[in-house]
Design an enzyme around this catalytic site. Structure first.
Site, PDB file in Angstrom:
ATOM      1  N   CYS A  42       0.840  -1.198   0.000  1.00 49.17           N
ATOM      2  CA  CYS A  42       0.000   0.000   0.000  1.00 49.17           C
ATOM      3  C   CYS A  42       0.879   1.254   0.000  1.00 49.17           C
ATOM      4  O   CYS A  42       1.982   1.252   0.532  1.00 49.17           O
ATOM      5  CB  CYS A  42      -0.914   0.000   1.226  1.00 49.17           C
ATOM      6  N   ASP A  44       0.390   3.782   1.685  1.00 52.01           N
ATOM      7  CA  ASP A  44       0.337   4.374   3.031  1.00 52.01           C
ATOM      8  C   ASP A  44       1.745   4.680   3.557  1.00 52.01           C
ATOM      9  O   ASP A  44       2.617   3.810   3.555  1.00 52.01           O
ATOM     10  CB  ASP A  44      -0.383   3.381   3.973  1.00 52.01           C
ATOM     11  N   ARG A  46       2.836   4.924   6.363  1.00 55.05           N
ATOM     12  CA  ARG A  46       3.241   4.187   7.574  1.00 55.05           C
ATOM     13  C   ARG A  46       3.704   2.770   7.270  1.00 55.05           C
ATOM     14  O   ARG A  46       4.051   2.021   8.177  1.00 55.05           O
ATOM     15  CB  ARG A  46       2.067   4.145   8.560  1.00 55.05           C
ATOM     16  N   HIS A  98      -2.158  -4.093   4.947  1.00 57.26           N
ATOM     17  CA  HIS A  98      -1.986  -3.669   6.344  1.00 57.26           C
ATOM     18  C   HIS A  98      -3.338  -3.414   6.975  1.00 57.26           C
ATOM     19  O   HIS A  98      -4.291  -3.024   6.290  1.00 57.26           O
ATOM     20  CB  HIS A  98      -1.085  -2.437   6.436  1.00 57.26           C
ATOM     21  N   CYS A 101      -6.149   0.009   6.842  1.00 54.97           N
ATOM     22  CA  CYS A 101      -5.918   0.594   5.508  1.00 54.97           C
ATOM     23  C   CYS A 101      -7.051   1.570   5.144  1.00 54.97           C
ATOM     24  O   CYS A 101      -8.228   1.194   5.126  1.00 54.97           O
ATOM     25  CB  CYS A 101      -5.813  -0.513   4.469  1.00 54.97           C
TER      26      CYS A 101
END
Ligand code: CO
Length: 209
Positions: A42, A44, A46, A98, A101
């Site tokens: 992803c 993302d 993080r 994750h 998400c």
């Protein structure tokens, strides 16, 4: 505004630090890349691919998009997979989702988000395939977690359904497609144990002769 000086300063410090620990690091890497893994994760911020598995530059080929989707009309993702399998001879493809998400969460809503809804629609399909199993869970967070996991499982299948991976298997190349999920709350990776390594493990309708 136009220069982002602090990032260039960070970069200099990082490059210097890296050269102190390993003086030949950049010279060696500049000759070629020979990564063992393809990571599809992803976007993302993080979930930084290399960091969470503690791999250095050069060790992992990476593709990231919102909610780590592998869509059979996405030339970008397909090109990455083809390059990884056929030219870099990568034997391990990892789909890593994750928990928490944002893409999955948005797909679970009935709200409009603009252009991205066209992308998120693929996740709604994953929900529809597994609706009974997901809706059987009473807790909203558990349903969210389960969809994050099932989405990874579907993307593992999608990779195996590509002509790229099937042709690699046909020609005797070892390719294993793994499905993992990462916990933002504790930094821990979990193997979803859905690894596929040959055509007999995929559904008949997708198997090419
Ligand atoms: Co995400």
């Amino acid at each position: 505004m136009r220069t982002l000086k602090h990032l260039f300063s960070n970069n200099r410090k990082w490059a210097d630090r890296t050269k102190v620990t390993n003086p030949d690091f950049f010279t060696t890497l500049s000759r070629q890349q020979n990564p063992e893994y393809l990571w599809i994760g992803c976007s993302d911020s993080r979930v930084p691919a290399n960091e969470i598995v503690d791999l250095a530059p050069g060790e992992m080929f990476v593709h990231r998009n919102i909610a780590n989707l592998v869509i059979h009309t996405d030339l970008n993702c397909l090109s990455v997979i083809q390059y990884a399998v056929e030219l870099l001879n990568i034997q391990h493809i990892i789909v890593c989702g994750h928990y928490g998400c944002g893409g999955i969460k948005a797909a679970l809503e009935n709200r409009e988000h603009g252009l991205i809804d066209n992308w998120l629609r693929n996740i709604k399909d994953v929900y529809r395939y597994h609706q009974e199993q997901i809706d059987a869970l009473k807790d909203e967070n558990e349903r969210f977690d389960l969809l994050c996991e099932l989405n990874v499982v579907e993307q593992v299948s999608n990779i195996c359904h590509t002509t790229i991976v099937q042709n690699a298997w046909k020609s005797g190349q070892n390719v294993a497609v793994h499905g993992w999920i990462y916990g933002i709350e504790d930094g821990i990776l979990k193997d979803l144990n859905v690894c596929i390594t040959n055509r007999d493990e995929i559904s008949r309708i997708h198997r090419m002769k």
